[in-house]
Write an enzyme that holds these catalytic residues in place. Structure first.
Site, PDB file in Angstrom:
ATOM      1  N   PHE A 139       0.628  21.279  -1.452  1.00 15.29           N
ATOM      2  CA  PHE A 139       0.784  22.194  -2.395  1.00 15.29           C
ATOM      3  C   PHE A 139       0.203  22.044  -3.775  1.00 15.29           C
ATOM      4  CE2 PHE A 139       3.221  24.914  -5.590  1.00 15.29           C
ATOM      5  CZ  PHE A 139       3.013  26.109  -4.957  1.00 15.29           C
ATOM      6  N   ASP A 228      -3.486  15.246  -7.921  1.00 16.34           N
ATOM      7  CA  ASP A 228      -2.519  16.251  -8.338  1.00 16.34           C
ATOM      8  C   ASP A 228      -1.008  15.509  -8.651  1.00 16.34           C
ATOM      9  OD1 ASP A 228      -0.542  18.183  -8.535  1.00 16.34           O
ATOM     10  OD2 ASP A 228      -1.454  19.401  -7.441  1.00 16.34           O
ATOM     11  N   LYS A 257       4.571  20.685 -15.252  1.00 17.44           N
ATOM     12  CA  LYS A 257       5.956  20.478 -14.916  1.00 17.44           C
ATOM     13  C   LYS A 257       6.430  19.617 -16.299  1.00 17.44           C
ATOM     14  CE  LYS A 257       6.208  21.218 -10.155  1.00 17.44           C
ATOM     15  NZ  LYS A 257       7.221  22.414  -9.955  1.00 17.44           N
TER      16      LYS A 257
HETATM   17  C1  LIG Z   1       1.846  18.982  -6.649  1.00 18.88           C
HETATM   18  C2  LIG Z   1       1.996  20.418  -7.377  1.00 18.88           C
HETATM   19  N1  LIG Z   1       0.700  21.054  -7.754  1.00 18.88           N
HETATM   20  C3  LIG Z   1       0.677  22.065  -8.331  1.00 18.88           C
HETATM   21  C4  LIG Z   1       2.043  22.853  -8.560  1.00 18.88           C
HETATM   22  C5  LIG Z   1       1.931  24.337  -9.182  1.00 18.88           C
HETATM   23  O1  LIG Z   1       2.528  24.121 -10.439  1.00 18.88           O
HETATM   24  P1  LIG Z   1       2.635  25.833 -11.263  1.00 18.88           P
HETATM   25  O2  LIG Z   1       3.853  26.075 -10.422  1.00 18.88           O
HETATM   26  O3  LIG Z   1       3.227  25.096 -12.578  1.00 18.88           O
HETATM   27  O4  LIG Z   1       1.585  26.485 -11.134  1.00 18.88           O
HETATM   28  C6  LIG Z   1       3.084  22.378  -8.186  1.00 18.88           C
HETATM   29  C7  LIG Z   1       4.362  23.301  -8.147  1.00 18.88           C
HETATM   30  O5  LIG Z   1       5.386  23.070  -7.465  1.00 18.88           O
HETATM   31  C8  LIG Z   1       3.192  21.283  -7.354  1.00 18.88           C
HETATM   32  O6  LIG Z   1       4.262  20.677  -7.022  1.00 18.88           O
END
Ligand SMILES: Cc1ncc(COP(=O)(O)O)c(C=O)c1O
Length: 407
Positions: A139, A228, A257
């Site tokens: 994700f 990420d 986050k």
């Molecule tokens: C690993 C990871 N990358 C990217 C995102 C996307 O972040 P945002 O919701 O702040 O756009 C998330 C959100 O859950 C995530 O867990």
């Protein structure tokens, strides 16, 4: 004062239906506790999905946000602002990386890194090198570029064509990564993007040696390694970045986050060798790195240090692991097992049990956890959580899974 019922009526009529929120409206929080508009208390072990790193209403964070708001909030990126310069320096110092770009969310950080990876090889005069290798179940966000790297069909269906050039391979499978590099089009791979634990995908940790293996393969084939760390970073797994535990220095890292502790901010950090890959005018964000968001993030980092929250995430994480493993052993009819580490853990249920359907029963007992994947109950509490609170949360989950086992 409005009741839950009053506000739910308006919410259901006026808000988009893209979320499926719980049937109460939260009004305030303190540490790991939140209260709804009618004064009902919940223990929050979801932490705003790994966002509220220093807990709700931390006085030092609230004070800094108030003071900064009264001093200077925003000047645009035509001008430097002091908290942003200091934040860039802090983040580079903590990660061993050299350059920072700021935005407002995780998906935007991943959009930035995607453009950066492509521009890097454009600058090196390798224009065919545009392909991204990502993982099944990954994700990376909801905007079109980040979504094209997200490896879960349910998030992707119905939105038409995607940015091409992303190959998904099974997470944890180094042989599949090697095969992608060696197969046809392998020399077109610009970057590999990975999470240290696939959070949304179901709290699936990278197998031992996986991240190091990715680093080696990227080095061997001249591709960039992007981590990420949007869900795993800022101390949640017991080190500032999760990949530091594997002894891996990526070429770029994305954060969001927990960085702002609830204040929206995202970041991309890179090695110096990529410093020329977003030259003037190629990328930007109006709000990115503004003084208010940067001051909030600086305050979060200070609280994380002062309260030794990274160290705490490790010890409290071990406690949570033991509690969840015991629960899984005690109720094998429902539970498949514990997953994850630090303060990002899950209780996986057997196929057939649906996490989303179980959450309301846990909420009825006054505890908030969230789903990950289809059948995992995820704990991503504020790092200030206590063992007593973790015990209270696991007890509520136990009560519900025991009922499921008897049904
Ligand atoms: C690993 C990871 N990358 C990217 C995102 C996307 O972040 P945002 O919701 O702040 O756009 C998330 C959100 O859950 C995530 O867990």
């Amino acid at each position: 004062m409005a009741t839950n019922a009053d506000l739910l009526r308006v919410a259901r009529a006026r808000l988009y239906g893209n979320y499926k929120p719980a049937p109460f409206v939260l009004a305030r929080g303190k540490g790991c506790e939140v209260w709804d508009v009618e004064g009902r208390r919940f223990l929050d072990l979801a932490g705003g999905v790994a966002v509220c790193s220093v807990g709700h209403s931390h006085p030092a964070l609230a004070r800094v946000i108030g003071e900064q708001a009264a001093t200077l909030m925003h000047v645009s990126n035509y001008f430097y602002n002091e908290p942003n310069v200091l934040l860039a320096d802090e983040l580079c110092r903590r990660t061993g990386l050299d350059r920072a770009f700021f935005c407002n969310s995780g998906t935007e950080a991943n959009e930035a890194v995607l453009k950066l990876a492509r521009y890097h090889f454009h600058r090196l005069n390798q224009p065919k090198r545009t392909r991204i290798l990502a993982f099944d179940n990954a994700f990376h966000g909801r905007t079109m570029g980040a979504l094209s790297m997200t490896g879960t069909p349910k998030y992707r269906e119905g939105f038409g064509d995607y940015f091409g050039g992303v190959t998904h391979v099974p997470y944890g499978d180094l042989a599949a990564v090697e095969a992608a590099f060696s197969g046809s089009g392998g020399d077109e791979i610009a970057a590999v993007i990975a999470e240290a634990i696939q959070g949304e995908g179901g709290v699936l940790p990278a197998p031992e040696g996986f991240l190091k293996g990715l680093r080696d393969l990227c080095d061997r084939h001249g591709a960039l390694l992007i981590m990420d760390e949007i869900q795993t970073g800022i101390g949640r797994l017991g080190s500032f970045l999760a990949c530091q535990q594997a002894g891996v220095l990526p070429d770029a890292v994305t954060l969001a986050k927990g960085l702002g502790g609830g204040f929206p901010i995202g970041a991309m950090l890179t090695r110096e060798s990529l410093a020329g890959d977003l030259p003037g005018g190629t990328h930007g964000s109006t709000f990115g790195g503004n003084a208010l968001a940067s001051a909030a993030a600086l305050a979060v980092l200070k609280i994380v240090d002062d309260e030794k929250l990274t160290e705490g995430a490790e010890t409290k994480g071990r406690f949570l692991t033991e509690e969840l493993q015991k629960l899984a052993r005690d109720v094998p009819k429902v539970c498949e097992g514990q997953r994850g580490k630090g303060l990002l853990q899950g209780l996986a249920m057997h196929p057939g049990f649906v996490a989303r359907d179980v959450l309301p029963k846990i909420q009825e007992l006054g505890v908030l956890v969230i789903a990950a994947g289809d059948r995992v109950l995820r704990f991503a509490p504020p790092l200030v959580v206590t063992e007593a609170e973790l015990r209270e949360g696991v007890a509520a989950v136990r009560q519900v899974v025991e009922q499921l086992a008897q049904a």
